[in-house]
Design a protein around this motif. Structure first.
Motif, PDB file in Angstrom:
ATOM      1  N   PRO A 137       0.790  -1.245   0.000  1.00  0.00           N
ATOM      2  CA  PRO A 137       0.000   0.000   0.000  1.00  0.00           C
ATOM      3  C   PRO A 137       0.818   1.289   0.000  1.00  0.00           C
ATOM      4  CG  PRO A 137      -0.088  -1.097   2.140  1.00  0.00           C
ATOM      5  CD  PRO A 137       0.545  -2.054   1.197  1.00  0.00           C
ATOM      6  N   SER A 138       2.038   1.266   0.537  1.00  0.00           N
ATOM      7  CA  SER A 138       2.820   2.505   0.606  1.00  0.00           C
ATOM      8  C   SER A 138       3.779   2.671  -0.553  1.00  0.00           C
ATOM      9  CB  SER A 138       3.606   2.549   1.926  1.00  0.00           C
ATOM     10  OG  SER A 138       2.723   2.634   3.025  1.00  0.00           O
ATOM     11  N   ALA A 139       3.798   1.721  -1.470  1.00  0.00           N
ATOM     12  CA  ALA A 139       4.720   1.800  -2.601  1.00  0.00           C
ATOM     13  C   ALA A 139       4.297   2.892  -3.574  1.00  0.00           C
ATOM     14  CB  ALA A 139       4.780   0.460  -3.315  1.00  0.00           C
ATOM     15  N   GLN A 140       5.283   3.559  -4.165  1.00  0.00           N
ATOM     16  CA  GLN A 140       5.005   4.493  -5.257  1.00  0.00           C
ATOM     17  C   GLN A 140       4.898   3.756  -6.584  1.00  0.00           C
ATOM     18  OE1 GLN A 140       7.458   7.985  -5.588  1.00  0.00           O
ATOM     19  NE2 GLN A 140       7.703   8.197  -3.368  1.00  0.00           N
ATOM     20  N   ARG A 141       5.599   2.639  -6.691  1.00  0.00           N
ATOM     21  CA  ARG A 141       5.557   1.827  -7.910  1.00  0.00           C
ATOM     22  C   ARG A 141       5.884   0.387  -7.536  1.00  0.00           C
ATOM     23  NH1 ARG A 141       9.709  -0.194 -10.645  1.00  0.00           N
ATOM     24  NH2 ARG A 141      11.252   1.349  -9.960  1.00  0.00           N
ATOM     25  N   VAL A 142       5.215  -0.556  -8.215  1.00  0.00           N
ATOM     26  CA  VAL A 142       5.543  -1.974  -8.078  1.00  0.00           C
ATOM     27  C   VAL A 142       5.618  -2.573  -9.474  1.00  0.00           C
ATOM     28  CG1 VAL A 142       4.928  -4.207  -7.085  1.00  0.00           C
ATOM     29  CG2 VAL A 142       4.317  -2.095  -5.874  1.00  0.00           C
ATOM     30  N   SER A 143       6.702  -3.287  -9.758  1.00  0.00           N
ATOM     31  CA  SER A 143       6.895  -3.923 -11.060  1.00  0.00           C
ATOM     32  C   SER A 143       7.199  -5.402 -10.861  1.00  0.00           C
ATOM     33  CB  SER A 143       8.069  -3.281 -11.806  1.00  0.00           C
ATOM     34  OG  SER A 143       7.906  -1.885 -11.918  1.00  0.00           O
ATOM     35  N   VAL A 144       6.770  -6.199 -11.826  1.00  0.00           N
ATOM     36  CA  VAL A 144       7.197  -7.592 -11.880  1.00  0.00           C
ATOM     37  C   VAL A 144       8.453  -7.642 -12.735  1.00  0.00           C
ATOM     38  CG1 VAL A 144       6.535  -9.960 -12.397  1.00  0.00           C
ATOM     39  CG2 VAL A 144       4.779  -8.291 -11.809  1.00  0.00           C
ATOM     40  N   THR A 352       8.009   0.356   4.283  1.00  0.00           N
ATOM     41  CA  THR A 352       7.507   0.698   5.612  1.00  0.00           C
ATOM     42  C   THR A 352       7.384  -0.588   6.421  1.00  0.00           C
ATOM     43  OG1 THR A 352       5.153   0.406   5.090  1.00  0.00           O
ATOM     44  CG2 THR A 352       6.130   2.554   4.589  1.00  0.00           C
ATOM     45  N   PRO A 353       7.245  -0.492   7.752  1.00  0.00           N
ATOM     46  CA  PRO A 353       6.949  -1.690   8.548  1.00  0.00           C
ATOM     47  C   PRO A 353       5.528  -2.160   8.240  1.00  0.00           C
ATOM     48  CG  PRO A 353       7.800   0.093   9.917  1.00  0.00           C
ATOM     49  CD  PRO A 353       7.423   0.690   8.599  1.00  0.00           C
ATOM     50  N   ASP A 359       7.763  -0.444  16.072  1.00  0.00           N
ATOM     51  CA  ASP A 359       8.529  -0.368  17.309  1.00  0.00           C
ATOM     52  C   ASP A 359       9.113  -1.746  17.633  1.00  0.00           C
ATOM     53  OD1 ASP A 359       9.474  -0.134  19.949  1.00  0.00           O
ATOM     54  OD2 ASP A 359       7.911   1.314  20.474  1.00  0.00           O
ATOM     55  N   PRO A 360      10.430  -1.879  17.747  1.00  0.00           N
ATOM     56  CA  PRO A 360      11.016  -3.186  18.051  1.00  0.00           C
ATOM     57  C   PRO A 360      10.565  -3.761  19.381  1.00  0.00           C
ATOM     58  CG  PRO A 360      12.669  -1.440  18.199  1.00  0.00           C
ATOM     59  CD  PRO A 360      11.462  -0.846  17.552  1.00  0.00           C
ATOM     60  N   LYS A 361      10.042  -2.931  20.279  1.00  0.00           N
ATOM     61  CA  LYS A 361       9.521  -3.451  21.542  1.00  0.00           C
ATOM     62  C   LYS A 361       8.272  -4.297  21.315  1.00  0.00           C
ATOM     63  CE  LYS A 361      11.257   0.191  24.601  1.00  0.00           C
ATOM     64  NZ  LYS A 361      10.884   1.239  25.588  1.00  0.00           N
ATOM     65  N   GLU A 362       7.647  -4.115  20.185  1.00  0.00           N
ATOM     66  CA  GLU A 362       6.501  -4.937  19.812  1.00  0.00           C
ATOM     67  C   GLU A 362       6.815  -5.873  18.649  1.00  0.00           C
ATOM     68  OE1 GLU A 362       2.325  -2.981  20.293  1.00  0.00           O
ATOM     69  OE2 GLU A 362       3.604  -1.537  19.272  1.00  0.00           O
ATOM     70  N   GLY A 363       7.766  -5.478  17.812  1.00  0.00           N
ATOM     71  CA  GLY A 363       7.919  -6.137  16.530  1.00  0.00           C
ATOM     72  C   GLY A 363       9.208  -6.864  16.273  1.00  0.00           C
ATOM     73  N   PHE A 364      10.019  -7.132  17.322  1.00  0.00           N
ATOM     74  CA  PHE A 364      11.284  -7.818  17.064  1.00  0.00           C
ATOM     75  C   PHE A 364      11.567  -8.825  18.163  1.00  0.00           C
ATOM     76  CE2 PHE A 364      15.928  -8.306  16.840  1.00  0.00           C
ATOM     77  CZ  PHE A 364      16.079  -8.536  15.479  1.00  0.00           C
ATOM     78  N   HIS A 365      11.917 -10.052  17.740  1.00  0.00           N
ATOM     79  CA  HIS A 365      12.314 -11.104  18.675  1.00  0.00           C
ATOM     80  C   HIS A 365      13.828 -11.069  18.842  1.00  0.00           C
ATOM     81  CE1 HIS A 365       8.963 -13.475  19.978  1.00  0.00           C
ATOM     82  NE2 HIS A 365       8.524 -13.712  18.765  1.00  0.00           N
ATOM     83  N   THR A 370      14.308 -12.020  14.611  1.00  0.00           N
ATOM     84  CA  THR A 370      13.225 -12.057  13.629  1.00  0.00           C
ATOM     85  C   THR A 370      12.203 -10.979  13.951  1.00  0.00           C
ATOM     86  OG1 THR A 370      12.130 -13.757  14.991  1.00  0.00           O
ATOM     87  CG2 THR A 370      13.462 -14.520  13.110  1.00  0.00           C
ATOM     88  N   PHE A 371      11.370 -10.687  12.958  1.00  0.00           N
ATOM     89  CA  PHE A 371      10.288  -9.723  13.142  1.00  0.00           C
ATOM     90  C   PHE A 371       9.019 -10.440  13.614  1.00  0.00           C
ATOM     91  CE2 PHE A 371      12.678  -7.119   9.904  1.00  0.00           C
ATOM     92  CZ  PHE A 371      12.977  -6.080  10.767  1.00  0.00           C
ATOM     93  N   ILE A 372       8.216  -9.712  14.367  1.00  0.00           N
ATOM     94  CA  ILE A 372       6.926 -10.209  14.846  1.00  0.00           C
ATOM     95  C   ILE A 372       5.829  -9.585  13.994  1.00  0.00           C
ATOM     96  CG2 ILE A 372       5.349 -10.311  16.815  1.00  0.00           C
ATOM     97  CD1 ILE A 372       7.838  -9.927  18.617  1.00  0.00           C
ATOM     98  N   TYR A 373       4.910 -10.410  13.544  1.00  0.00           N
ATOM     99  CA  TYR A 373       3.794  -9.905  12.745  1.00  0.00           C
ATOM    100  C   TYR A 373       2.967  -8.885  13.538  1.00  0.00           C
ATOM    101  CZ  TYR A 373       4.378 -13.633   9.248  1.00  0.00           C
ATOM    102  OH  TYR A 373       4.862 -14.457   8.267  1.00  0.00           O
ATOM    103  N   ASN A 374       2.459  -7.910  12.830  1.00  0.00           N
ATOM    104  CA  ASN A 374       1.543  -6.928  13.409  1.00  0.00           C
ATOM    105  C   ASN A 374       0.130  -7.500  13.334  1.00  0.00           C
ATOM    106  OD1 ASN A 374      -0.014  -4.757  14.163  1.00  0.00           O
ATOM    107  ND2 ASN A 374       0.896  -3.315  12.731  1.00  0.00           N
ATOM    108  N   TYR A 375      -0.213  -8.295  14.339  1.00  0.00           N
ATOM    109  CA  TYR A 375      -1.490  -9.013  14.318  1.00  0.00           C
ATOM    110  C   TYR A 375      -2.690  -8.085  14.340  1.00  0.00           C
ATOM    111  CZ  TYR A 375       1.737 -12.701  15.761  1.00  0.00           C
ATOM    112  OH  TYR A 375       2.788 -13.563  15.832  1.00  0.00           O
ATOM    113  N   GLY A 376      -2.485  -6.859  14.815  1.00  0.00           N
ATOM    114  CA  GLY A 376      -3.600  -5.928  14.885  1.00  0.00           C
ATOM    115  C   GLY A 376      -3.941  -5.272  13.563  1.00  0.00           C
ATOM    116  N   ARG A 377      -3.092  -5.425  12.557  1.00  0.00           N
ATOM    117  CA  ARG A 377      -3.396  -4.868  11.241  1.00  0.00           C
ATOM    118  C   ARG A 377      -4.243  -5.884  10.487  1.00  0.00           C
ATOM    119  NH1 ARG A 377       0.412  -1.153   7.458  1.00  0.00           N
ATOM    120  NH2 ARG A 377      -1.140  -0.792   5.832  1.00  0.00           N
TER     121      ARG A 377
END
Length: 724
Positions: A137-144, A352-353, A359-365, A370-377
């Motif tokens: 969603p935050s990309a300005q352009r996406v190409s294959v 973007t994240p 915030d790594p306090k919520e999103g990093f193990h 590793t990264f933690i999924y944003n379950y609230g999104r």
């Protein structure tokens, strides 16, 4: 056309090439504009008739011209080096996704997300090709990008689908086996590292990291009988004995540089082996695509792609199909707790994240980097929920074992004070993750109540296997980590001191029926310096085997379903090594072969004796006999099935001292057959026991109306069943 539009395309900054390229009406005519960098000339073949296009002045690579009002066209390109090629123009095709897809994706409620996103071989507007769609969603352009366009992100720029954040494009004439990635221009105008497809159905062999177009439609299943009767095999009252497998190291082909066996080879060799051993289910460590062998699959990048290490998707289906036809269920480890930081993966996917917390306090193990999924999104939750349904529906997986549930449930998991963010009520529970797990179970069981979900959950979180409508998480089963730790601690203790730890073998019964438990001796117990199961046992080599045989006898007699990691069924001496194969040569030793036969016979007895499995999750099926004989390290208990099903009495002697004339209580008088003796010679023991039977007399003993004097061999478990 404004020159600025061409400049933006050339610079890779244009986001809407469909507004510039392709055919469009101009003053009553059909005008075609095409971008062909490196072309000396370009023409459009309309129904076989060539129309030469003019190169735009001062806009290198752009060609335009009027073409007939009707008819599909192909482009004929002559390169500056004289080479020629014909291809269809992707900007001549309309969108594939409908408004409903766009709406459901935006709402985070697309239950079959993999049908909309990813790469799909299909026919669109009468032409064969592949449809690509990705959420950024935050990309300005996406190409294959891929070999088909020289990995040039300026060319096959995708169409943005409104506010949903989805980009899509249909690329004609591409199909199965096409290698591709996404090139994304982030919100800051920087091109990101090329990304693999989050919903791609296939990937390259590591260390290569691109996605591969895989057509996963059209498989012909032959497992109808299994699927229609699956509920009986996955029920809490069923005998469930699971063989846990890391497919990459179960067996390797020495004639081909030690490569891991393929899915098709496993469909023959592994399925035959597990069937012969009497297990009811195979559980695979994660088979989702992952870049690093040393993660054993627990750091996946391609959540919708079976790893190509063992073959393409249909061959994975061959393995599942073969297991089902052999009467085996298949469980798959599923990893929604975290994902790796690899640049080609989900990390900062659109600049973007996106999938992770900012915030790594919520999103990093910190433990796993590793990264933690944003379950609230909502879109991230949708991605994970759809992924669970994907494996269950598309691959006929019989159940998901959810990894690292404890790390999902608590925001302070493995964190010190100040390193985590409380929930909205100031507590440590991760409400969003709890909601995701509940929804996963509701949807999985709602789609097909015959499946199984299993939680690897190491805390005392209440109601893991309680239904969601009763306030639980809704899992079918939970790994009993407490039982595993306590009993292994006991068995690793020198028998001389076991009396001081007697309670560790009995404590599990104080909570054994609070959840639907699986007793796990998993891969986690034989890695990272923990040694093998055989190596954990104390004493001489023969005593090690005797201890391990007794432990397995106790485990198979204890309430709870069973899980054993590969190699431990024959007592592999060395710690598990994911980069090699099991030590099959150990079976030349009669003691290893005897242990293997014991596990096979325990499975056979367990499956064929309702008293040993019917009430695994109910106190109605268990009653203590000897519970306080700490000085002798003796335990006895009764397992019971339904009315009319014969009980089984189990007696355990966990010292190297023979106990002759030991009184055990029995629920009825008469002759009882000795149906299991872990000291039998065929298992590598000394053959001491009760000559195959005992006689129960009518005298009260330890709360039972009958009793028998039995001989308990050293370091052994014996089981008795009434003779009919």
């Amino acid at each position: 056309m404004a020159k600025s539009a061409y400049t933006e395309i050339l610079q890779g900054k244009a986001s809407d090439l469909f507004a510039v390229l392709g055919p469009r009406p101009v003053e009553g005519a059909r005008v075609l504009t095409a971008f062909a960098p490196g072309a000396a000339s370009l023409s459009a073949m309309v129904d076989g008739v060539p129309v030469q296009l003019s190169q735009e002045p001062d806009a290198q690579g752009f060609f335009t011209g009027r073409i007939p009002a009707n008819g599909r066209y192909r482009l004929h390109r002559t390169g500056e080096d004289g080479t020629t090629m014909d291809y269809r123009d992707p900007y001549s095709f309309g969108p594939v996704l409908g408004e409903l897809d766009e709406y459901l994706i935006g709402e985070g409620r697309h239950g079959q997300l993999w049908h909309a996103l990813g790469a799909h071989v299909m026919e669109h507007e009468g032409i064969e090709g592949t449809h690509f769609a990705v959420w950024a969603p935050s990309a300005q352009r996406v190409s294959v990008v891929g070999d088909f366009n020289a990995w040039d992100g300026r060319r096959d720029v995708m169409r943005r689908r409104g506010a949903s954040g989805v980009w899509e494009i249909f690329l004609p004439d591409l199909g199965e086996g096409t290698i591709y990635k996404y090139e994304i221009l982030g919100p800051d105008g920087q091109v990101l590292p090329l990304k693999a497809d989050p919903v791609g159905f296939g990937g390259q062999h590591a260390p290569e990291t691109a996605s591969i177009v895989r057509d996963i439609s059209g498989y012909g299943w032959h497992d109808g009988a299994w699927m229609s009767g699956r509920a009986a095999h996955n029920a809490a009252s069923a005998p469930i004995s699971i063989y846990e497998v890391h497919l990459g190291s179960w067996k390797r082909d020495a004639t081909q540089n030690g490569r891991p066996i393929s899915y098709k080879e496993a469909a023959e060799e592994l399925v035959a082996y597990v069937t012969d051993m009497g297990f009811t289910h195979i559980e695979f460590l994660p088979l989702s695509e992952h870049p690093f062998d040393g993660s054993w699959g627990y750091q996946p990048v391609g959540m919708f792609a079976p790893t190509v290490r063992h073959g393409p998707p249909h061959e994975f289906r061959d393995l599942i199909d073969a297991a089902h036809r052999a009467g085996l269920g298949v469980l798959l480890d599923w990893v929604p707790a975290h994902f790796p930081t690899d640049a080609h993966g989900l990390a900062r996917f659109d600049g973007t994240p996106l999938y992770e917390h900012a915030d790594p306090k919520e999103g990093f193990h910190n433990d796993w980097n590793t990264f933690i999924y944003n379950y609230g999104r909502t879109e991230v939750a949708n991605f994970l929920l759809a992924n669970a349904r994907f494996w269950l529906s598309e691959y006929h997986i019989d159940g998901l074992r959810v990894d690292a549930v404890a790390s999902m449930l608590y925001r302070d998991y493995s964190r010190k004070a100040g390193e985590w963010i409380p929930n909205k009520d100031g507590g440590r529970e991760n409400y969003e993750a709890i909601d995701l797990l509940r929804r996963m179970n509701i949807e999985a069981y709602g789609d097909d109540a015959s499946v199984m979900t299993v939680a690897e959950e190491s805390t005392a979180f209440p109601g893991v296997t309680r239904p969601v409508h009763d306030g639980g998480l809704g899992f079918g089963f939970k790994w009993n980590m407490g039982w595993m730790h306590d009993t292994l601690d006991y068995m690793q203790t020198d028998p001389l001191y076991r009396k001081q730890s007697h309670h560790k073998m009995t404590f599990g019964l104080t909570y054994a029926f609070s959840e639907n438990f699986i007793l796990p001796i998993s891969h986690d117990e034989v890695v990272h310096g923990k040694g093998s199961m055989l190596g954990k046992m104390p004493g001489s080599p023969d005593e090690k085997f005797a201890n391990l045989r007794a432990y397995y006898g106790f485990m198979w007699a204890h309430p709870g379903k069973k899980l054993l990691f590969m190699g431990q069924e024959f007592g592999q001496s060395a710690e598990w090594n994911h980069a090699g194969e099991l030590d099959w040569g150990a079976l030349k030793d009669p003691r290893h072969a005897g242990l293997k036969r014991l596990v096979r016979d325990l499975n056979t007895l367990y499956r064929g004796t309702p008293a040993l499995h019917r009430h695994d999750a109910s106190p109605d099926g268990f009653r203590w006999g000897d519970v306080d004989a700490a000085n002798e390290s003796v335990y006895s208990f009764v397992r019971m099935g339904d009315a009319g099903e014969p009980p089984v009495v189990i007696a355990c002697n966990l010292t190297p001292v023979e106990r002759a004339g030991w009184d055990i209580g029995l629920p009825q008088t008469g002759e009882w057959a000795e149906v299991m003796n872990t000291d039998a010679e065929i298992y590598g023991g000394q053959g001491r026991g009760n000559l195959g039977r005992i006689t129960a007399e009518a005298r009260a003993c330890k709360g039972f109306p009958a009793a028998a004097r039995v001989m308990l061999p050293p370091l052994s478990v014996v089981m008795f069943r009434p003779e009919t």
